[in-house]
Design a protein around this motif. Structure first.
Motif, PDB file in Angstrom:
ATOM      1  N   PRO A 124     -29.343 -23.167-132.382  1.00 16.49           N
ATOM      2  CA  PRO A 124     -28.580 -22.033-131.844  1.00 16.49           C
ATOM      3  C   PRO A 124     -27.405 -22.395-130.948  1.00 16.49           C
ATOM      4  CG  PRO A 124     -30.910 -21.540-131.800  1.00 16.49           C
ATOM      5  CD  PRO A 124     -30.792 -22.982-132.211  1.00 16.49           C
ATOM      6  N   LEU A 125     -27.517 -23.442-130.132  1.00 18.59           N
ATOM      7  CA  LEU A 125     -26.412 -23.771-129.218  1.00 18.59           C
ATOM      8  C   LEU A 125     -25.157 -24.194-129.970  1.00 18.59           C
ATOM      9  CD1 LEU A 125     -28.169 -25.649-126.261  1.00 18.59           C
ATOM     10  CD2 LEU A 125     -27.810 -23.198-126.612  1.00 18.59           C
ATOM     11  N   TYR A 126     -25.308 -24.634-131.228  1.00 19.99           N
ATOM     12  CA  TYR A 126     -24.123 -24.960-132.033  1.00 19.99           C
ATOM     13  C   TYR A 126     -23.224 -23.738-132.191  1.00 19.99           C
ATOM     14  CZ  TYR A 126     -27.136 -28.632-134.239  1.00 19.99           C
ATOM     15  OH  TYR A 126     -27.981 -29.671-134.511  1.00 19.99           O
ATOM     16  N   HIS A 127     -23.861 -22.575-132.327  1.00 20.81           N
ATOM     17  CA  HIS A 127     -23.151 -21.390-132.794  1.00 20.81           C
ATOM     18  C   HIS A 127     -22.957 -20.331-131.714  1.00 20.81           C
ATOM     19  CE1 HIS A 127     -23.287 -23.152-136.687  1.00 20.81           C
ATOM     20  NE2 HIS A 127     -24.606 -23.132-136.744  1.00 20.81           N
ATOM     21  N   GLY A 187     -13.505 -27.729-128.125  1.00 19.87           N
ATOM     22  CA  GLY A 187     -14.861 -27.597-128.632  1.00 19.87           C
ATOM     23  C   GLY A 187     -15.080 -26.439-129.582  1.00 19.87           C
ATOM     24  N   ARG A 188     -14.099 -25.556-129.728  1.00 18.34           N
ATOM     25  CA  ARG A 188     -14.283 -24.361-130.555  1.00 18.34           C
ATOM     26  C   ARG A 188     -13.870 -24.623-132.001  1.00 18.34           C
ATOM     27  NH1 ARG A 188     -14.817 -19.485-127.682  1.00 18.34           N
ATOM     28  NH2 ARG A 188     -14.874 -19.814-125.422  1.00 18.34           N
ATOM     29  N   HIS A 189     -14.814 -24.426-132.898  1.00 20.73           N
ATOM     30  CA  HIS A 189     -14.577 -24.641-134.318  1.00 20.73           C
ATOM     31  C   HIS A 189     -14.608 -23.300-135.031  1.00 20.73           C
ATOM     32  CE1 HIS A 189     -15.452 -25.719-138.524  1.00 20.73           C
ATOM     33  NE2 HIS A 189     -14.941 -26.897-138.241  1.00 20.73           N
ATOM     34  N   TYR A 200     -19.557 -24.461-131.687  1.00 18.65           N
ATOM     35  CA  TYR A 200     -19.068 -25.064-130.452  1.00 18.65           C
ATOM     36  C   TYR A 200     -19.537 -26.511-130.407  1.00 18.65           C
ATOM     37  CZ  TYR A 200     -18.012 -26.018-125.597  1.00 18.65           C
ATOM     38  OH  TYR A 200     -17.505 -26.577-124.458  1.00 18.65           O
ATOM     39  N   PHE A 201     -18.584 -27.430-130.208  1.00 19.59           N
ATOM     40  CA  PHE A 201     -18.881 -28.857-130.119  1.00 19.59           C
ATOM     41  C   PHE A 201     -18.823 -29.255-128.643  1.00 19.59           C
ATOM     42  CE2 PHE A 201     -16.832 -29.576-134.583  1.00 19.59           C
ATOM     43  CZ  PHE A 201     -17.864 -28.868-135.154  1.00 19.59           C
ATOM     44  N   ALA A 202     -19.933 -29.687-128.092  1.00 16.88           N
ATOM     45  CA  ALA A 202     -20.056 -29.876-126.648  1.00 16.88           C
ATOM     46  C   ALA A 202     -19.834 -31.320-126.227  1.00 16.88           C
ATOM     47  CB  ALA A 202     -21.446 -29.431-126.186  1.00 16.88           C
TER      48      ALA A 202
END
Length: 274
Positions: A124-127, A187-189, A200-202
């Protein structure tokens, strides 16, 4: 806080639901899938088996997809409850022995407080591009975990897309390069280009602060793929069991080296509900 008093989160992006409705995520991680996906799977399994309480423990797999990890956890003797917003994933996971699957959103879990021995947040944290949503999901995970219970969350590293496109030689395409460079900046894809969806790439250093803001105590971070996923020949190495074990052992040696955490495609951050 009870289910009736918690505000409902915004709907999941249609682009995300559409992307996963294609049904490709299951094959990506399983035997026969792409080398990077298989390496991610085996290393996730490796870290979880060292982090989770012994079976039989009750585990909530939030955003567990088609049940790729829930399946082996159930086979290991765990009682596994899986929640996912994608109907196809819920249907796939519901067919797995020992796995109870249902629809749900990581930001508003219907479960009772302190009802699970461990909680996983492996997707979930990916999206969740907004920090407030990520902290909200982590706070929900904290709420349903028992005191002292481990929480494990996965993130995609900031430069994973750049590394991946370079490895696949797609970075030479101007449009792909522009999108990748933009994502590596903030970080925003976006969903444009069809290679992935809203994400989101953290940075590795961001995640512990989000854990802390959600009331979780951070215990460790583990880079999953190390540098092996970027090396030529990795597919042949992973297909040979003796070489695979050597690759996994080598990656394990550097998994928590601070200077190399961001080299992996994926990062696991572990913590506990105090």
């Amino acid at each position: 806080m009870t289910e009736t008093t918690r505000a409902q989160p915004p709907a999941v992006h249609e682009e995300i639901l559409g992307y996963y409705a294609r049904g490709k995520e299951d094959a990506r991680l399983r035997e026969g899938g792409a080398p990077a996906g298989r390496l991610e799977f085996w290393r996730t399994q490796d870290v979880l088996r060292r982090t989770l309480p012994p079976a039989p423990a009750r585990i909530l797999d939030v955003g567990g997809g088609s049940g790729v990890h829930a399946q082996w956890l159930a086979e290991d003797g765990y009682e596994v409850e899986l929640v996912d917003p994608v109907p196809l994933h819920v249907a796939q996971a519901a067919r797995l022995p020992g796995v109870n699957a249902r629809p749900g959103d990581a930001r508003a879990l219907p479960d009772e407080d302190a009802s699970y021995d461990a909680v996983l947040l492996l997707g979930p944290l990916y999206h969740l591009p907004e920090r407030a949503d990520r902290v909200r999901a982590l706070a929900e995970v904290r709420r349903v975990a028992k005191p002292g219970g481990p929480v494990v969350a996965a993130t995609i590293n900031r430069y994973a897309g750049l590394h991946d496109l370079l490895r696949e030689e797609r970075y030479f395409d101007p449009a792909q390069r522009a999108r990748t460079d933009a994502a590596s900046t903030d970080g925003r894809h976006g969903a444009e280009g069809g290679l992935f969806t809203v994400a989101y790439f953290a940075q590795p250093t961001e995640v512990p602060a989000e854990f802390t803001d959600a009331g979780l105590t951070v215990e460790g971070q583990y880079g999953l793929e190390g540098l092996a996923w970027l090396m030529g020949g990795v597919e042949d190495w992973l297909d040979a069991p003796d070489r695979r074990e050597i690759v996994l052992a080598a990656t394990r040696r550097i998994e928590s080296e601070p200077t190399l955490l961001g080299a992996s495609g994926h990062l696991l951050t572990t913590g506990r509900r105090p």
